[in-house]
Design a protein around this motif. Structure first.
Motif, PDB file in Angstrom:
ATOM      1  N   LYS A 153       0.814  -1.269  -0.018  1.00  0.00           N
ATOM      2  CA  LYS A 153       0.099  -0.097   0.007  1.00  0.00           C
ATOM      3  C   LYS A 153       0.985   1.254   0.071  1.00  0.00           C
ATOM      4  N   ASN A 154       0.350   2.257  -0.585  1.00  0.00           N
ATOM      5  CA  ASN A 154       0.818   3.660  -0.734  1.00  0.00           C
ATOM      6  C   ASN A 154       0.574   4.768   0.509  1.00  0.00           C
ATOM      7  N   LEU A 155       0.840   4.407   1.179  1.00  0.00           N
ATOM      8  CA  LEU A 155       0.345   5.052   2.544  1.00  0.00           C
ATOM      9  C   LEU A 155       0.617   6.615   2.452  1.00  0.00           C
ATOM     10  N   LYS A 190      -1.688   8.394  -0.020  1.00  0.00           N
ATOM     11  CA  LYS A 190      -2.676   8.691   0.745  1.00  0.00           C
ATOM     12  C   LYS A 190      -2.994   9.796   1.696  1.00  0.00           C
ATOM     13  N   GLU A 215      -3.126   3.589  -4.729  1.00  0.00           N
ATOM     14  CA  GLU A 215      -2.807   3.668  -3.230  1.00  0.00           C
ATOM     15  C   GLU A 215      -2.950   2.365  -2.720  1.00  0.00           C
ATOM     16  N   LYS A 216      -3.635   1.466  -3.208  1.00  0.00           N
ATOM     17  CA  LYS A 216      -3.646  -0.058  -2.711  1.00  0.00           C
ATOM     18  C   LYS A 216      -2.419  -0.620  -3.171  1.00  0.00           C
ATOM     19  N   GLY A 217      -1.794  -0.362  -3.828  1.00  0.00           N
ATOM     20  CA  GLY A 217      -0.460  -1.075  -4.256  1.00  0.00           C
ATOM     21  C   GLY A 217      -0.738  -2.164  -5.333  1.00  0.00           C
TER      22      GLY A 217
END
Length: 67
Positions: A2-4, A7, A35-37
């Motif tokens: 995930k790309n926190l 976000k 965003e979820k990867g």
């Protein structure tokens, strides 16, 4: 993964996924997948996202070994 960071940067500017997607010319579903990867964006798209969010590529997309 995930790309926190993406976000978080988007949320800090009070932008929805749809607003960011519109600003960079992709669908909301694409932004969600990034965003979820689940989707690796092109470098061109990464640069557009960084410009809109006022961040560098390192800030949003570089993976540290520790993460």
């Amino acid at each position: 993964m995930k790309n926190l960071r993406l976000k978080s940067a988007r949320a800090a500017l009070d932008l929805s996924q749809q607003q960011l997607a519109d600003a960079v010319g992709v669908s909301r579903q694409t932004m969600n997948a990034i965003e979820k990867g689940d989707y690796n964006p092109t470098i061109k798209l990464c640069r557009k996202i960084c410009r809109v969010l006022g961040k560098s590529l390192d800030d949003l997309f570089w993976e540290d070994d520790e993460e």
